[in-house]
Each structure stands twice: as structure tokens, then as C-alpha cells.
Design a protein around this motif. Structure first.
Motif, PDB file in Angstrom:
ATOM      1  N   GLY A  65       0.787  -1.223   0.000  1.00 27.47           N
ATOM      2  CA  GLY A  65       0.000   0.000   0.000  1.00 27.47           C
ATOM      3  C   GLY A  65       0.819   1.273   0.000  1.00 27.47           C
ATOM      4  N   ARG A  66       2.124   1.150   0.224  1.00 22.46           N
ATOM      5  CA  ARG A  66       3.001   2.325   0.248  1.00 22.46           C
ATOM      6  C   ARG A  66       4.041   2.291  -0.869  1.00 22.46           C
ATOM      7  NH1 ARG A  66       6.383   3.036   4.354  1.00 22.46           N
ATOM      8  NH2 ARG A  66       6.595   0.809   4.856  1.00 22.46           N
ATOM      9  N   PHE A  67       4.508   1.105  -1.228  1.00 23.09           N
ATOM     10  CA  PHE A  67       5.536   0.955  -2.256  1.00 23.09           C
ATOM     11  C   PHE A  67       4.914   0.387  -3.530  1.00 23.09           C
ATOM     12  CE2 PHE A  67       9.514   0.262   0.653  1.00 23.09           C
ATOM     13  CZ  PHE A  67       9.196   1.425   1.341  1.00 23.09           C
ATOM     14  N   THR A  68       5.462   0.796  -4.678  1.00 18.16           N
ATOM     15  CA  THR A  68       5.028   0.262  -5.959  1.00 18.16           C
ATOM     16  C   THR A  68       6.255  -0.091  -6.794  1.00 18.16           C
ATOM     17  OG1 THR A  68       3.035   1.645  -5.937  1.00 18.16           O
ATOM     18  CG2 THR A  68       3.691   0.685  -8.046  1.00 18.16           C
ATOM     19  N   ILE A  69       6.318  -1.343  -7.224  1.00 21.58           N
ATOM     20  CA  ILE A  69       7.412  -1.784  -8.080  1.00 21.58           C
ATOM     21  C   ILE A  69       6.928  -1.766  -9.524  1.00 21.58           C
ATOM     22  CG2 ILE A  69       6.804  -4.237  -7.816  1.00 21.58           C
ATOM     23  CD1 ILE A  69       9.837  -4.859  -7.922  1.00 21.58           C
ATOM     24  N   SER A  70       7.831  -1.395 -10.429  1.00 20.45           N
ATOM     25  CA  SER A  70       7.511  -1.395 -11.856  1.00 20.45           C
ATOM     26  C   SER A  70       8.782  -1.696 -12.629  1.00 20.45           C
ATOM     27  CB  SER A  70       6.906  -0.060 -12.292  1.00 20.45           C
ATOM     28  OG  SER A  70       7.810   1.012 -12.065  1.00 20.45           O
ATOM     29  N   ARG A  71       8.626  -1.939 -13.918  1.00 20.57           N
ATOM     30  CA  ARG A  71       9.782  -2.238 -14.745  1.00 20.57           C
ATOM     31  C   ARG A  71       9.586  -1.655 -16.131  1.00 20.57           C
ATOM     32  NH1 ARG A  71      10.408  -8.446 -14.630  1.00 20.57           N
ATOM     33  NH2 ARG A  71      12.093  -8.041 -16.141  1.00 20.57           N
ATOM     34  N   ASP A  72      10.713  -1.332 -16.774  1.00 23.35           N
ATOM     35  CA  ASP A  72      10.734  -0.881 -18.153  1.00 23.35           C
ATOM     36  C   ASP A  72      11.712  -1.800 -18.889  1.00 23.35           C
ATOM     37  OD1 ASP A  72      11.133   0.367 -20.609  1.00 23.35           O
ATOM     38  OD2 ASP A  72      10.975   2.371 -19.769  1.00 23.35           O
ATOM     39  N   ASN A  73      11.177  -2.765 -19.600  1.00 21.01           N
ATOM     40  CA  ASN A  73      12.049  -3.737 -20.273  1.00 21.01           C
ATOM     41  C   ASN A  73      12.875  -3.102 -21.390  1.00 21.01           C
ATOM     42  OD1 ASN A  73      11.202  -5.818 -18.605  1.00 21.01           O
ATOM     43  ND2 ASN A  73       9.626  -6.528 -20.027  1.00 21.01           N
ATOM     44  N   ALA A  74      12.381  -2.023 -21.976  1.00 23.00           N
ATOM     45  CA  ALA A  74      13.145  -1.337 -23.031  1.00 23.00           C
ATOM     46  C   ALA A  74      14.390  -0.659 -22.463  1.00 23.00           C
ATOM     47  CB  ALA A  74      12.262  -0.316 -23.725  1.00 23.00           C
ATOM     48  N   LYS A  75      14.329  -0.319 -21.179  1.00 18.99           N
ATOM     49  CA  LYS A  75      15.461   0.357 -20.538  1.00 18.99           C
ATOM     50  C   LYS A  75      16.220  -0.569 -19.592  1.00 18.99           C
ATOM     51  CE  LYS A  75      13.421   4.988 -20.722  1.00 18.99           C
ATOM     52  NZ  LYS A  75      13.003   6.180 -19.933  1.00 18.99           N
ATOM     53  N   ASN A  76      15.820  -1.844 -19.534  1.00 18.52           N
ATOM     54  CA  ASN A  76      16.475  -2.797 -18.625  1.00 18.52           C
ATOM     55  C   ASN A  76      16.535  -2.246 -17.208  1.00 18.52           C
ATOM     56  OD1 ASN A  76      16.843  -4.352 -20.876  1.00 18.52           O
ATOM     57  ND2 ASN A  76      19.073  -4.321 -20.842  1.00 18.52           N
ATOM     58  N   THR A  77      15.432  -1.673 -16.750  1.00 20.36           N
ATOM     59  CA  THR A  77      15.416  -0.989 -15.464  1.00 20.36           C
ATOM     60  C   THR A  77      14.191  -1.391 -14.658  1.00 20.36           C
ATOM     61  OG1 THR A  77      16.629   0.896 -16.367  1.00 20.36           O
ATOM     62  CG2 THR A  77      15.433   1.266 -14.326  1.00 20.36           C
ATOM     63  N   VAL A  78      14.404  -1.553 -13.358  1.00 20.35           N
ATOM     64  CA  VAL A  78      13.299  -1.796 -12.434  1.00 20.35           C
ATOM     65  C   VAL A  78      13.261  -0.635 -11.434  1.00 20.35           C
ATOM     66  CG1 VAL A  78      14.753  -3.286 -10.962  1.00 20.35           C
ATOM     67  CG2 VAL A  78      12.257  -3.463 -10.858  1.00 20.35           C
ATOM     68  N   TYR A  79      12.051  -0.246 -11.055  1.00 18.81           N
ATOM     69  CA  TYR A  79      11.855   0.924 -10.201  1.00 18.81           C
ATOM     70  C   TYR A  79      11.143   0.535  -8.911  1.00 18.81           C
ATOM     71  CZ  TYR A  79      12.591   3.235 -14.711  1.00 18.81           C
ATOM     72  OH  TYR A  79      13.103   3.631 -15.914  1.00 18.81           O
ATOM     73  N   LEU A  80      11.329   1.371  -7.894  1.00 18.11           N
ATOM     74  CA  LEU A  80      10.560   1.221  -6.664  1.00 18.11           C
ATOM     75  C   LEU A  80      10.120   2.612  -6.220  1.00 18.11           C
ATOM     76  CD1 LEU A  80       9.562  -0.908  -4.606  1.00 18.11           C
ATOM     77  CD2 LEU A  80      11.524  -0.266  -3.188  1.00 18.11           C
ATOM     78  N   GLN A  81       8.827   2.871  -6.348  1.00 19.74           N
ATOM     79  CA  GLN A  81       8.258   4.120  -5.847  1.00 19.74           C
ATOM     80  C   GLN A  81       7.873   3.903  -4.393  1.00 19.74           C
ATOM     81  OE1 GLN A  81       7.806   7.204  -7.385  1.00 19.74           O
ATOM     82  NE2 GLN A  81       7.187   7.872  -5.328  1.00 19.74           N
ATOM     83  N   MET A  82       8.437   4.713  -3.518  1.00 24.97           N
ATOM     84  CA  MET A  82       8.204   4.571  -2.087  1.00 24.97           C
ATOM     85  C   MET A  82       7.511   5.818  -1.561  1.00 24.97           C
ATOM     86  SD  MET A  82      11.790   2.807  -0.924  1.00 24.97           S
ATOM     87  CE  MET A  82      12.710   4.321  -1.130  1.00 24.97           C
ATOM     88  N   ASN A  83       6.318   5.649  -1.061  1.00 26.59           N
ATOM     89  CA  ASN A  83       5.534   6.740  -0.495  1.00 26.59           C
ATOM     90  C   ASN A  83       5.287   6.501   0.992  1.00 26.59           C
ATOM     91  OD1 ASN A  83       5.292   7.847  -3.119  1.00 26.59           O
ATOM     92  ND2 ASN A  83       3.423   6.683  -3.494  1.00 26.59           N
ATOM     93  N   SER A  84       4.879   7.538   1.674  1.00 24.23           N
ATOM     94  CA  SER A  84       4.561   7.442   3.107  1.00 24.23           C
ATOM     95  C   SER A  84       5.683   6.738   3.867  1.00 24.23           C
ATOM     96  CB  SER A  84       3.239   6.689   3.299  1.00 24.23           C
ATOM     97  OG  SER A  84       2.187   7.328   2.617  1.00 24.23           O
ATOM     98  N   LEU A  85       6.880   7.178   3.626  1.00 27.80           N
ATOM     99  CA  LEU A  85       8.039   6.509   4.227  1.00 27.80           C
ATOM    100  C   LEU A  85       8.056   6.640   5.737  1.00 27.80           C
ATOM    101  CD1 LEU A  85      10.621   7.401   1.482  1.00 27.80           C
ATOM    102  CD2 LEU A  85      10.162   5.088   2.316  1.00 27.80           C
ATOM    103  N   LYS A  86       8.552   5.592   6.378  1.00 28.85           N
ATOM    104  CA  LYS A  86       8.629   5.525   7.832  1.00 28.85           C
ATOM    105  C   LYS A  86      10.096   5.336   8.238  1.00 28.85           C
ATOM    106  CE  LYS A  86       4.212   2.991   7.940  1.00 28.85           C
ATOM    107  NZ  LYS A  86       3.540   1.734   8.381  1.00 28.85           N
ATOM    108  N   PRO A  87      10.442   5.702   9.459  1.00 28.47           N
ATOM    109  CA  PRO A  87      11.827   5.492   9.912  1.00 28.47           C
ATOM    110  C   PRO A  87      12.267   4.033   9.774  1.00 28.47           C
ATOM    111  CG  PRO A  87      10.693   6.966  11.412  1.00 28.47           C
ATOM    112  CD  PRO A  87       9.653   6.483  10.443  1.00 28.47           C
ATOM    113  N   GLU A  88      11.360   3.099   9.933  1.00 32.71           N
ATOM    114  CA  GLU A  88      11.730   1.681   9.817  1.00 32.71           C
ATOM    115  C   GLU A  88      12.010   1.250   8.381  1.00 32.71           C
ATOM    116  OE1 GLU A  88       9.026   2.956  11.386  1.00 32.71           O
ATOM    117  OE2 GLU A  88       7.269   1.648  11.142  1.00 32.71           O
TER     118      GLU A  88
END
Length: 119
Positions: A65-88
Motif C-alpha cells: 500500500g506504500r511501495f510500488t514496483i515497476s519495470r521498463d524492459n526497453a530500458k532494462n530498469t526496475v523501479y521502486l516508488q516509495m511513499n509514506s516513508l517511515k523510519p523503519e
């Protein structure tokens, strides 16, 4: 030899957001399920999110519910969008294939990218 280059980490306040990127080379990126892992000081590395080659995603309960993983195969790249970050969420973040895969068994890891969540 496969290489992983992670970037996008930094210092952010609680509640903030970051977007991590991982560029992968030396392999046919599109065929592999990919994951984001993190390792906090004194703790074991844990898998927090993964994405299958077809795009199906899964998350650890701690980030759902806070992180979203995605990928772009054309760019050989994987992403991690991190929202509502916590100290942990503070940890070094890495990308790799999933445990048990031939790519993971090569034992290659990138340098990781440090994420620090603090006020």
C-alpha cells in the motif's frame, strides 16, 4: 556477468517519497522476475517487492500500500516508488532476481542505494 546499478536513495522526512531505480546489464532483463531487497543495520537482507516478467507484482506486508514496483524492459530498469516513508524503512536497498533463479544464483549484487528516513 550481470551487473546491477541502484540509484535514487537519500535522506527524507517521515511521510516523504523516493523513487529508486536499478539498471541491469549483462543479461536478458525481460525474462527475469525482479525484486527489490533491503538490509537495515544488524538485520538480514529481506525481499520487499517483486515483479514477474509479465508484470504481476507482490509486496511484503510491511510495505504493501506504500511501495510500488515497476519495470521498463526497453530500458532494462526496475523501479521502486516509495511513499509514506517511515523510519523503519531506513536501509540499503538492492535489486536482484528472485531467490532460486539462475540469475540470483550468480551471486552478483550492486552497491545498493541508502535510504534514510528521519526528521
Amino acid at each position: 556477468q550481470v551487473q546491477f546499478v541502484e540509484s535514487g536513495g537519500g535522506l527524507v522526512q517521515p511521510g516523504g517519497s523516493l523513487r529508486l531505480s536499478c539498471a541491469v546489464s549483462g543479461t536478458i532483463f525481460s525474462i527475469w522476475a525482479m525484486g527489490w531487497y533491503r538490509q537495515a543495520p544488524g538485520k538480514q537482507r529481506e525481499l520487499v517487492a517483486h515483479i514477474m516478467s509479465g508484470g504481476t507484482t507482490n509486496y511484503a506486508d510491511s510495505v504493501k500500500g506504500r511501495f510500488t514496483i515497476s519495470r521498463d524492459n526497453a530500458k532494462n530498469t526496475v523501479y521502486l516508488q516509495m511513499n509514506s516513508l517511515k523510519p523503519e524503512d531506513t536501509a540499503v536497498y538492492y535489486c536482484n532476481a528472485l531467490p532460486g533463479s539462475r540469475l540470483y544464483q550468480q551471486g552478483a549484487w550492486g552497491q545498493g542505494t541508502q535510504v534514510t528516513v528521519s526528521s
